[in-house]
Design an enzyme around this catalytic site. Structure first.
Site, short mmCIF file in Angstrom:
data_model
loop_
_atom_site.label_atom_id
_atom_site.label_comp_id
_atom_site.label_asym_id
_atom_site.label_seq_id
_atom_site.Cartn_x
_atom_site.Cartn_y
_atom_site.Cartn_z
NE ARG A 79 -4.06 -1.93 0.28
CZ ARG A 79 -4.05 -3.20 -0.18
NH1 ARG A 79 -3.01 -3.65 -0.86
NH2 ARG A 79 -5.09 -3.97 0.00
CB SER A 97 -8.76 -1.48 4.08
OG SER A 97 -9.05 -2.77 3.64
CD GLU A 104 -5.93 0.94 1.76
OE1 GLU A 104 -5.73 -0.18 2.27
OE2 GLU A 104 -6.73 1.14 0.83
P1 FAD Z 1 -8.79 8.52 -5.45
O1 FAD Z 1 -9.50 8.09 -4.24
O2 FAD Z 1 -9.45 9.53 -6.29
O3 FAD Z 1 -7.34 9.05 -5.06
C1 FAD Z 1 -6.52 8.30 -4.19
C2 FAD Z 1 -5.17 9.04 -4.08
O4 FAD Z 1 -4.49 9.02 -5.33
C3 FAD Z 1 -5.33 10.52 -3.72
O5 FAD Z 1 -4.22 10.87 -2.91
C4 FAD Z 1 -5.25 11.23 -5.06
O6 FAD Z 1 -4.75 12.54 -4.95
C5 FAD Z 1 -4.26 10.34 -5.82
N1 FAD Z 1 -4.52 10.28 -7.27
C6 FAD Z 1 -5.63 9.81 -7.88
N2 FAD Z 1 -5.47 9.83 -9.22
C7 FAD Z 1 -4.23 10.33 -9.45
C8 FAD Z 1 -3.48 10.60 -10.63
N3 FAD Z 1 -3.94 10.35 -11.86
N4 FAD Z 1 -2.23 11.13 -10.48
C9 FAD Z 1 -1.72 11.40 -9.25
N5 FAD Z 1 -2.39 11.15 -8.10
C10 FAD Z 1 -3.62 10.63 -8.21
N6 FAD Z 1 -7.55 -0.77 -2.59
C11 FAD Z 1 -6.72 -1.83 -2.71
O7 FAD Z 1 -5.50 -1.66 -2.87
N7 FAD Z 1 -7.19 -3.10 -2.63
C12 FAD Z 1 -8.50 -3.37 -2.47
O8 FAD Z 1 -8.88 -4.53 -2.41
C13 FAD Z 1 -9.41 -2.29 -2.36
N8 FAD Z 1 -10.72 -2.50 -2.17
C14 FAD Z 1 -11.58 -1.44 -2.06
C15 FAD Z 1 -12.94 -1.71 -1.88
C16 FAD Z 1 -13.86 -0.66 -1.78
C17 FAD Z 1 -15.32 -0.98 -1.60
C18 FAD Z 1 -13.38 0.67 -1.85
C19 FAD Z 1 -14.36 1.80 -1.76
C20 FAD Z 1 -12.03 0.95 -2.00
C21 FAD Z 1 -11.11 -0.11 -2.11
N9 FAD Z 1 -9.72 0.09 -2.27
C22 FAD Z 1 -8.87 -0.96 -2.43
C23 FAD Z 1 -9.17 1.47 -2.29
C24 FAD Z 1 -9.26 2.16 -3.68
O9 FAD Z 1 -10.17 1.52 -4.51
C25 FAD Z 1 -7.90 2.20 -4.38
O10 FAD Z 1 -6.95 2.87 -3.57
C26 FAD Z 1 -7.96 2.91 -5.73
O11 FAD Z 1 -6.73 2.78 -6.40
C27 FAD Z 1 -8.30 4.40 -5.60
O12 FAD Z 1 -8.58 4.88 -6.90
P2 FAD Z 1 -9.34 6.26 -7.12
O13 FAD Z 1 -9.26 6.56 -8.58
O14 FAD Z 1 -10.67 6.21 -6.53
O15 FAD Z 1 -8.38 7.24 -6.33
N1 EPU Z 2 -10.98 -10.32 10.03
C1 EPU Z 2 -11.61 -10.33 11.25
N2 EPU Z 2 -12.60 -9.41 11.49
C2 EPU Z 2 -12.95 -8.49 10.55
C3 EPU Z 2 -12.30 -8.47 9.31
C4 EPU Z 2 -11.30 -9.41 9.07
O1 EPU Z 2 -11.32 -11.15 12.11
O2 EPU Z 2 -13.88 -7.71 10.83
C5 EPU Z 2 -9.97 -11.35 9.73
C6 EPU Z 2 -10.48 -12.36 8.70
O3 EPU Z 2 -11.24 -13.37 9.30
C7 EPU Z 2 -9.20 -12.89 8.10
C8 EPU Z 2 -8.27 -11.68 8.16
O4 EPU Z 2 -8.82 -10.78 9.12
O5 EPU Z 2 -8.68 -13.91 8.87
C9 EPU Z 2 -8.08 -10.98 6.82
O6 EPU Z 2 -9.35 -10.52 6.34
P1 EPU Z 2 -9.65 -10.26 4.79
O7 EPU Z 2 -9.31 -11.48 4.00
O8 EPU Z 2 -11.02 -9.73 4.68
O9 EPU Z 2 -8.59 -9.19 4.37
P2 EPU Z 2 -8.11 -7.84 5.06
O10 EPU Z 2 -6.71 -8.05 5.54
O11 EPU Z 2 -9.09 -7.30 6.02
C10 EPU Z 2 -6.96 -6.98 2.89
C11 EPU Z 2 -6.88 -5.69 2.15
C12 EPU Z 2 -8.10 -5.51 1.25
C13 EPU Z 2 -8.12 -6.66 0.25
C14 EPU Z 2 -8.20 -7.99 1.02
C15 EPU Z 2 -8.08 -9.18 0.10
C16 EPU Z 2 -5.57 -4.15 3.47
C17 EPU Z 2 -5.55 -2.95 4.36
N3 EPU Z 2 -6.77 -4.57 3.06
O12 EPU Z 2 -8.07 -6.88 3.78
O13 EPU Z 2 -7.94 -4.30 0.54
O14 EPU Z 2 -9.23 -6.55 -0.61
O15 EPU Z 2 -7.08 -8.05 1.95
O16 EPU Z 2 -6.78 -9.29 -0.37
O17 EPU Z 2 -4.51 -4.66 3.12
C18 EPU Z 2 -8.38 -1.96 0.63
O18 EPU Z 2 -7.15 -1.81 0.59
O19 EPU Z 2 -9.20 -0.99 0.62
C19 EPU Z 2 -8.93 -3.31 0.66
C20 EPU Z 2 -10.22 -3.59 0.72
#
Ligand code: FAD
Ligand code: EPU
Length: 347
Positions: free
Chosen positions: A171, A246, A342
């Site tokens: 991240r 997250s 994050e």
């Molecule tokens: P924004 O939220 O618009 O911006 C994020 C940051 O990047 C800001 O600091 C912004 O200034 C900068 N930025 C955006 N675009 C540019 C650009 N073109 N040039 C320079 N800077 C820029 N993230 C994960 O890694 N793994 C996940 O599994 C994951 N699951 C998610 C699930 C949900 C339901 C949600 C809501 C979010 C999740 N995220 C996850 C976080 C998010 O989706 C990612 O970080 C994504 O890359 C953000 O993209 P965005 O275009 O919305 O960025």
């Molecule tokens: N867990 C709990 N309680 C909770 C949530 C999770 O006990 O309320 C436990 C689960 O049971 C599991 C462990 O935590 O044993 C990991 O949970 P999960 O697989 O849901 O993944 P996470 O670590 O919570 C991370 C990323 C997610 C990504 C998933 C899948 C981070 C900060 N988050 O979540 O990314 O989608 O793994 O790879 O690394 C994001 O970055 O926004 C995001 C959603």
């Protein structure tokens, strides 16, 4: 040579609620949509970047907007997916920064290009993906990343960054550290594999899914479908309930700290994080601290995933921020572990 450069229209006093997935109401004094990279040069030549320090926005899925913004917002909406170079076993795919990340993943799976299927359904744009080196289900962007192009507001130049120069981590990237706020990403190029694919299915939730569904040799389409199904069951849809995924990163701790907590909580999940360190799921820590599904005012944590803060409706950025700080203080008190956000806090 003086090429014609179009100017992006400037909108005034724009409500940002539709532009951030937490659904926070805040007003941007100025709002500009960038649909081609030459518009950035146009703004530079007018002295825009000397006068302003704009907020860069993609899909707004990883930001917490804490207050109204006096500085302009530049929403990056540069389109386009292009195959740059196709070889027998691999392909270079170039994408505009404004392309929706999941659309790029779908395009690649449809064309049988492998490597990003585990990253299906991550919200947001391609241009934001390198900022925190998006990751899920055993894969990170860095695994397929080739290079990116960015506009440098301070000098008006366009610069290419190799994978090494991006300094990707969990991240993390150079764009969250020494180059924070210094670049606007306009294009990203990935190196993807053609069939036969290397399938990454070691993440526990994927393995469980394939076991339950009797899939022994998953294709990239099977992985894509599995990730979509798992994500839909765990994570709230921002269109239905405001959230930014997250809210905190999973803390990576020294083994001795992990062992101390594990001695008391034998059921604590954990993952090896390299260099002898251990990643502890922040969701588990937050749940143990009693916050899972708990609602305070307009804010809370999601009932199926304590790491996701949700806006139950009408929450201000300040309210969400305060709630996050309360959660992190109580985790620190209970476990001695500091949670780092994050989500990018903007004020
Ligand atoms: P924004 O939220 O618009 O911006 C994020 C940051 O990047 C800001 O600091 C912004 O200034 C900068 N930025 C955006 N675009 C540019 C650009 N073109 N040039 C320079 N800077 C820029 N993230 C994960 O890694 N793994 C996940 O599994 C994951 N699951 C998610 C699930 C949900 C339901 C949600 C809501 C979010 C999740 N995220 C996850 C976080 C998010 O989706 C990612 O970080 C994504 O890359 C953000 O993209 P965005 O275009 O919305 O960025
Ligand atoms: N867990 C709990 N309680 C909770 C949530 C999770 O006990 O309320 C436990 C689960 O049971 C599991 C462990 O935590 O044993 C990991 O949970 P999960 O697989 O849901 O993944 P996470 O670590 O919570 C991370 C990323 C997610 C990504 C998933 C899948 C981070 C900060 N988050 O979540 O990314 O989608 O793994 O790879 O690394 C994001 O970055 O926004 C995001 C959603």
């Amino acid at each position: 040579m003086n090429t014609s450069i179009s100017k992006p229209p400037i909108q005034k006093n724009v409500n940002l609620a539709p532009f951030n997935t937490l659904g926070v109401e805040a007003t941007a004094a100025q709002f500009l949509t960038i649909s081609e990279s030459s518009q950035l040069l146009g703004l530079f030549r007018e002295g825009f970047f000397k006068k302003n320090d704009p907020v860069i926005l993609g899909g707004g899925s990883n930001v917490l907007i804490k207050s109204d913004l006096n500085q302009p917002v530049l929403k990056i909406s540069i389109p386009g997916i292009e195959v740059l170079n196709e070889k027998e076993d691999e392909v270079l795919i170039n994408s505009g920064a404004g392309v929706i990340w999941h659309d790029l993943v779908s395009y690649c799976v449809d064309h049988d290009f492998g490597g990003i299927e585990n990253l299906a359904l991550i919200p947001g744009t391609v241009g934001a993906a390198p900022i925190q080196n998006i990751g899920a289900y055993g894969v990170e962007l860095k695994d397929t990343f080739h290079s990116l192009k960015a506009f440098i507001p301070a000098t008006g130049e366009q610069k290419e960054f190799s994978k090494k120069e991006c300094e990707f981590g969990y991240r993390d990237s150079i764009f969250k550290n020494s180059l924070k706020g210094e670049v606007i990403i306009t294009e990203v190029t990935l190196r993807l594999q053609k069939s036969p694919h290397q399938i990454e299915d070691s993440y526990y939730a994927l393995r469980e899914y394939f076991q339950t569904n009797g899939v022994t040799e998953p294709s990239i389409k099977d992985v894509f479908d599995a990730v979509v199904t798992i994500r839909e069951s765990k994570l709230p849809n921002p269109e239905l309930i405001g959230n930014a995924g997250s809210f905190f990163k999973n803390p990576i701790v020294e083994r001795s700290i992990y062992q101390k907590i594990k001695a008391e909580y034998s059921e604590m999940p954990s993952f090896e994080a390299g260099d002898g360190k251990i990643k502890i799921p922040a969701g588990w820590l937050i749940e143990q601290a009693g916050w899972k599904g708990k609602k305070v005012g307009n804010v809370g944590t999601y009932k199926n995933q304590a790491l996701v803060l949700v806006n139950h409706g009408g929450a201000t950025g300040e309210e969400i921020y305060q709630h996050a700080m309360n959660i992190s203080e109580s985790v620190k008190e209970k476990f001695g572990i500091e949670l780092a956000p994050e989500v990018n806090v903007i004020s």
